[in-house]
Scaffold this motif. Sequence first.
Motif, PDB file in Angstrom:
ATOM      1  N   UNK A   1      45.265 -23.496  -5.889  1.00 49.00           N
ATOM      2  CA  UNK A   1      46.293 -22.676  -5.252  1.00 49.00           C
ATOM      3  C   UNK A   1      45.659 -21.470  -4.569  1.00 49.00           C
ATOM      4  N   UNK A   2      46.478 -20.597  -4.028  1.00 46.66           N
ATOM      5  CA  UNK A   2      45.972 -19.467  -3.245  1.00 46.66           C
ATOM      6  C   UNK A   2      45.097 -18.530  -4.068  1.00 46.66           C
ATOM      7  N   UNK A   3      45.279 -18.523  -5.382  1.00 43.83           N
ATOM      8  CA  UNK A   3      44.478 -17.675  -6.259  1.00 43.83           C
ATOM      9  C   UNK A   3      43.295 -18.421  -6.874  1.00 43.83           C
ATOM     10  N   UNK A   4      43.108 -19.660  -6.446  1.00 41.92           N
ATOM     11  CA  UNK A   4      41.958 -20.422  -6.924  1.00 41.92           C
ATOM     12  C   UNK A   4      42.191 -21.205  -8.192  1.00 41.92           C
ATOM     13  N   UNK A   5      43.399 -21.202  -8.727  1.00 41.05           N
ATOM     14  CA  UNK A   5      43.687 -21.969  -9.945  1.00 41.05           C
ATOM     15  C   UNK A   5      43.895 -23.448  -9.598  1.00 41.05           C
ATOM     16  N   UNK A   6      43.243 -24.323 -10.334  1.00 41.16           N
ATOM     17  CA  UNK A   6      43.463 -25.755 -10.134  1.00 41.16           C
ATOM     18  C   UNK A   6      44.560 -26.284 -11.054  1.00 41.16           C
ATOM     19  N   UNK A   7      44.930 -25.501 -12.065  1.00 35.59           N
ATOM     20  CA  UNK A   7      45.872 -25.973 -13.075  1.00 35.59           C
ATOM     21  C   UNK A   7      47.231 -25.276 -12.989  1.00 35.59           C
TER      22      UNK A   7
ATOM     23  N   UNK B   1      31.171 -29.182 -13.832  1.00 35.99           N
ATOM     24  CA  UNK B   1      31.159 -27.930 -13.091  1.00 35.99           C
ATOM     25  C   UNK B   1      30.425 -26.892 -13.936  1.00 35.99           C
ATOM     26  N   UNK B   2      30.231 -25.716 -13.369  1.00 37.09           N
ATOM     27  CA  UNK B   2      29.536 -24.658 -14.096  1.00 37.09           C
ATOM     28  C   UNK B   2      30.460 -23.470 -14.282  1.00 37.09           C
ATOM     29  N   UNK B   3      30.819 -23.181 -15.521  1.00 36.67           N
ATOM     30  CA  UNK B   3      31.602 -21.986 -15.830  1.00 36.67           C
ATOM     31  C   UNK B   3      30.678 -20.780 -15.719  1.00 36.67           C
ATOM     32  N   UNK B   4      31.056 -19.805 -14.897  1.00 36.17           N
ATOM     33  CA  UNK B   4      30.166 -18.671 -14.637  1.00 36.17           C
ATOM     34  C   UNK B   4      30.725 -17.352 -15.168  1.00 36.17           C
ATOM     35  N   UNK B   5      31.841 -17.412 -15.873  1.00 37.46           N
ATOM     36  CA  UNK B   5      32.336 -16.172 -16.453  1.00 37.46           C
ATOM     37  C   UNK B   5      33.795 -16.238 -16.836  1.00 37.46           C
TER      38      UNK B   5
ATOM     39  N   UNK C   1      41.143 -16.460 -18.626  1.00 42.53           N
ATOM     40  CA  UNK C   1      40.894 -17.233 -17.409  1.00 42.53           C
ATOM     41  C   UNK C   1      39.399 -17.433 -17.217  1.00 42.53           C
ATOM     42  N   UNK C   2      38.992 -18.682 -17.028  1.00 43.89           N
ATOM     43  CA  UNK C   2      37.589 -19.020 -16.786  1.00 43.89           C
ATOM     44  C   UNK C   2      37.334 -19.086 -15.285  1.00 43.89           C
ATOM     45  N   UNK C   3      36.209 -18.543 -14.854  1.00 45.76           N
ATOM     46  CA  UNK C   3      35.756 -18.660 -13.457  1.00 45.76           C
ATOM     47  C   UNK C   3      34.679 -19.737 -13.402  1.00 45.76           C
ATOM     48  N   UNK C   4      34.783 -20.645 -12.414  1.00 47.78           N
ATOM     49  CA  UNK C   4      33.857 -21.770 -12.353  1.00 47.78           C
ATOM     50  C   UNK C   4      33.328 -21.988 -10.944  1.00 47.78           C
ATOM     51  N   UNK C   5      32.171 -22.617 -10.899  1.00 50.91           N
ATOM     52  CA  UNK C   5      31.492 -22.933  -9.636  1.00 50.91           C
ATOM     53  C   UNK C   5      31.452 -24.450  -9.474  1.00 50.91           C
ATOM     54  N   UNK C   6      31.872 -24.927  -8.298  1.00 53.08           N
ATOM     55  CA  UNK C   6      31.878 -26.347  -8.006  1.00 53.08           C
ATOM     56  C   UNK C   6      30.701 -26.698  -7.085  1.00 53.08           C
TER      57      UNK C   6
ATOM     58  N   UNK D   1      35.669 -20.035  -1.827  1.00 47.54           N
ATOM     59  CA  UNK D   1      34.286 -20.072  -1.343  1.00 47.54           C
ATOM     60  C   UNK D   1      33.397 -20.885  -2.288  1.00 47.54           C
ATOM     61  N   UNK D   2      33.939 -22.030  -2.756  1.00 46.57           N
ATOM     62  CA  UNK D   2      33.167 -22.924  -3.609  1.00 46.57           C
ATOM     63  C   UNK D   2      33.421 -22.746  -5.090  1.00 46.57           C
ATOM     64  N   UNK D   3      34.242 -21.772  -5.464  1.00 49.34           N
ATOM     65  CA  UNK D   3      34.547 -21.505  -6.872  1.00 49.34           C
ATOM     66  C   UNK D   3      36.037 -21.751  -7.150  1.00 49.34           C
ATOM     67  N   UNK D   4      36.413 -21.681  -8.421  1.00 46.33           N
ATOM     68  CA  UNK D   4      37.816 -21.847  -8.780  1.00 46.33           C
ATOM     69  C   UNK D   4      38.075 -21.243 -10.150  1.00 46.33           C
TER      70      UNK D   4
END
Length: 279
Positions: free
Chosen positions: A196-202, A217-221, A239-244, A253-256
Amino acid sequence: MPGGPPPVLTHGNLVHRFPRTDIRLGRYHRLDARSLNYRHRHDGAQLLPVRHEIPIPILDQEDLVRQGIDTSALVKGAVKVDALGSCTANAGTAALAFLLGAGRLAEAGLSATDAKVCEEYAIRLYHDETAVDGISGTWPPDDEGSSGLGIARALKKRGLIGGYVHATTADDLASLLQNGPVLLGVPWFQAWFTPDADGFIDSGDWASSQFAGGHEVLAIGLDAVAQNPDGSVVPEQTVIRLRNSWSRGWGLAGEFRLRLSTYVALRRYIDAIQLKAKA
């Protein structure tokens, strides 16, 4: 879960193949009972929002030809393809880059600025990984994907990491992310292809969408974290931040982002591994 749910690991090994509907997906759920001896435990300490910067560009396991990558020239016996199910190796390459730091990327054959160099590294690593992951089939010719445990073992065999630890609960995962990135192997749903617009896939009713396959994927924080008085994490407020590895054009920009409550709902199908630097 399509393909049948994997059993709870109690002893021996578990290899569960997720059927996939997209070449970008290619992750097995592989567990080894010995991993239970290397579990990270949350001690109830205060947890904070955190972001771990990865010193290489966002990678793209698709559009390889456009990137100027010829897989047949990288690995003996490979044919030229435009995409690989190498999500585990892409995530593993980013995790390794974090451990090395910007100053040591070049000695490992990585680059802080050249995404092509790093993607080619991941492709070669994918070949090595499929040879040691304990799963039938090796790429080339079998591009069937691998596992988080497989990439950790490949990097250990190369002598690039000192070891790896596992998180098996929401508390332990949130705690482990305080120290560094975590490889996260997840079941992927069709709704998740479009954040979504905030980067959430769920967001929304994602659980009713079609199951697409397994993905690494790689959880980065942690973008946000909340705890109960006893120190346990509140999944609904964390909330987990991840890199795809689907280019900077995907998501944020490649994250979610992913809610920790979604991890809890799917924990039986997820593995979480953190690589450790050599002493």
